[in-house]
Scaffold this motif. Sequence first.
Motif, PDB file in Angstrom:
ATOM      1  N   GLU A 126     -15.705  -3.403  10.029  1.00  0.00           N
ATOM      2  CA  GLU A 126     -14.449  -4.364   9.803  1.00  0.00           C
ATOM      3  C   GLU A 126     -13.651  -4.882  11.235  1.00  0.00           C
ATOM      4  OE1 GLU A 126     -12.806  -6.545   7.212  1.00  0.00           O
ATOM      5  OE2 GLU A 126     -13.590  -5.002   6.576  1.00  0.00           O
ATOM      6  N   SER A 167     -15.716  -8.231   3.685  1.00  0.00           N
ATOM      7  CA  SER A 167     -14.803  -6.807   3.911  1.00  0.00           C
ATOM      8  C   SER A 167     -15.370  -6.466   2.180  1.00  0.00           C
ATOM      9  CB  SER A 167     -13.468  -7.541   3.920  1.00  0.00           C
ATOM     10  OG  SER A 167     -13.066  -8.402   5.038  1.00  0.00           O
ATOM     11  N   ILE A 168     -15.451  -7.480   1.466  1.00  0.00           N
ATOM     12  CA  ILE A 168     -16.076  -7.353   0.190  1.00  0.00           C
ATOM     13  C   ILE A 168     -17.200  -6.108   0.237  1.00  0.00           C
ATOM     14  CG2 ILE A 168     -17.600  -8.100  -2.277  1.00  0.00           C
ATOM     15  CD1 ILE A 168     -15.292 -10.220  -1.393  1.00  0.00           C
ATOM     16  N   ILE A 213      -8.008  -7.118   4.349  1.00  0.00           N
ATOM     17  CA  ILE A 213      -7.073  -7.208   3.634  1.00  0.00           C
ATOM     18  C   ILE A 213      -5.965  -7.932   4.100  1.00  0.00           C
ATOM     19  CG2 ILE A 213      -4.962  -8.121   1.526  1.00  0.00           C
ATOM     20  CD1 ILE A 213      -6.216  -5.826  -0.249  1.00  0.00           C
ATOM     21  N   TYR A 231       0.246  -0.857   0.024  1.00  0.00           N
ATOM     22  CA  TYR A 231       0.057   0.155   0.029  1.00  0.00           C
ATOM     23  C   TYR A 231       0.743   1.480   0.256  1.00  0.00           C
ATOM     24  CZ  TYR A 231      -4.909  -2.260   0.355  1.00  0.00           C
ATOM     25  OH  TYR A 231      -5.871  -2.477  -0.526  1.00  0.00           O
ATOM     26  N   THR A 252      -9.212  -0.886   2.647  1.00  0.00           N
ATOM     27  CA  THR A 252      -9.014  -2.380   1.796  1.00  0.00           C
ATOM     28  C   THR A 252      -7.849  -2.931   2.867  1.00  0.00           C
ATOM     29  OG1 THR A 252      -8.029  -0.302   0.508  1.00  0.00           O
ATOM     30  CG2 THR A 252     -10.152  -1.238  -0.445  1.00  0.00           C
ATOM     31  N   ILE A 261     -16.471  -3.275   1.741  1.00  0.00           N
ATOM     32  CA  ILE A 261     -15.662  -2.209   0.485  1.00  0.00           C
ATOM     33  C   ILE A 261     -17.052  -1.420  -0.197  1.00  0.00           C
ATOM     34  CG2 ILE A 261     -13.822  -2.320  -0.848  1.00  0.00           C
ATOM     35  CD1 ILE A 261     -13.147  -4.016   0.272  1.00  0.00           C
TER      36      ILE A 261
END
Length: 265
Positions: free
Chosen positions: A190, A147-148, A105, A49, A101, A151
């Motif tokens: 999250e 998580s998807i 991840i 990142y 994200t 997001i």
Amino acid sequence: MTAHPATGGAVQEFLAGFRLLLRGLGLYVSNPRLMLLGLIPALISGVVYLAAFGTLFYFISDIAAAITPFADGWEEGLQEVVRLAVAVAVLGVVVLVGMLTFTAITLVIGDPFYEKISEAVENRYGGVPNEIDLPWHTSIRLSLADSIRLIGLTVLCGIPLFLLGFIPLIGQTVVPVVGGLVGGWFLAIELSGFPFYRRGLRLADRRRVLRAHRPAALGFGVGVFVCFLIPLGAILVTPAAVAGAALLSRRALGFPIEHGGQRVN
């Protein structure tokens, strides 16, 4: 499992949520071996990142110019103002989506480590009655699926913020504050996944329970959001944020977060 409504004022609850992050940092210091294990997945994600954000910052002027070809023939001063607003809007949305994200991840990569951190915090304050022990592959699958969804919601929220970012002054003052609140809310949801999975609860349950404690969740999440803005902050703070999220979840679900405490009925 029902949510236990907050009893304090909004400001008090917001500060209480922020203090839970600080307590997570305290637990980080008190159990460095466990927490250092949590740095490994955060470091892996962080390198990727940091490279991506560095590239974005380097090319942000070119990106802003590509988005605003209509301003090519404008007076230089007006052109710079418009493209600065566009650059800030792009950076704001990328940071907002990037933080979630990154967290998603990192939690998937380090699922076994972060599960242990969250479990250690829960056990410190009395554990979880009738705990559901999920296989690691099931935990990862659930975490990835939720998580998807988060997001996707973040992107939907980011679109109007991106458009508002074009407005001079408002786009550089109000929008970043709103973005921080939105980002903080989604980070709180999250990061609190592990304690809820441990009780057989899913994303919808998390959102419902934390909604009843929204100021506290925002205080915690915005604190994490600000820490993530600091260089290397996301890498260093993620394990402590997982610990703090376990405390936030216990508090919202009515479980004690003090030694010798009794569950709230």
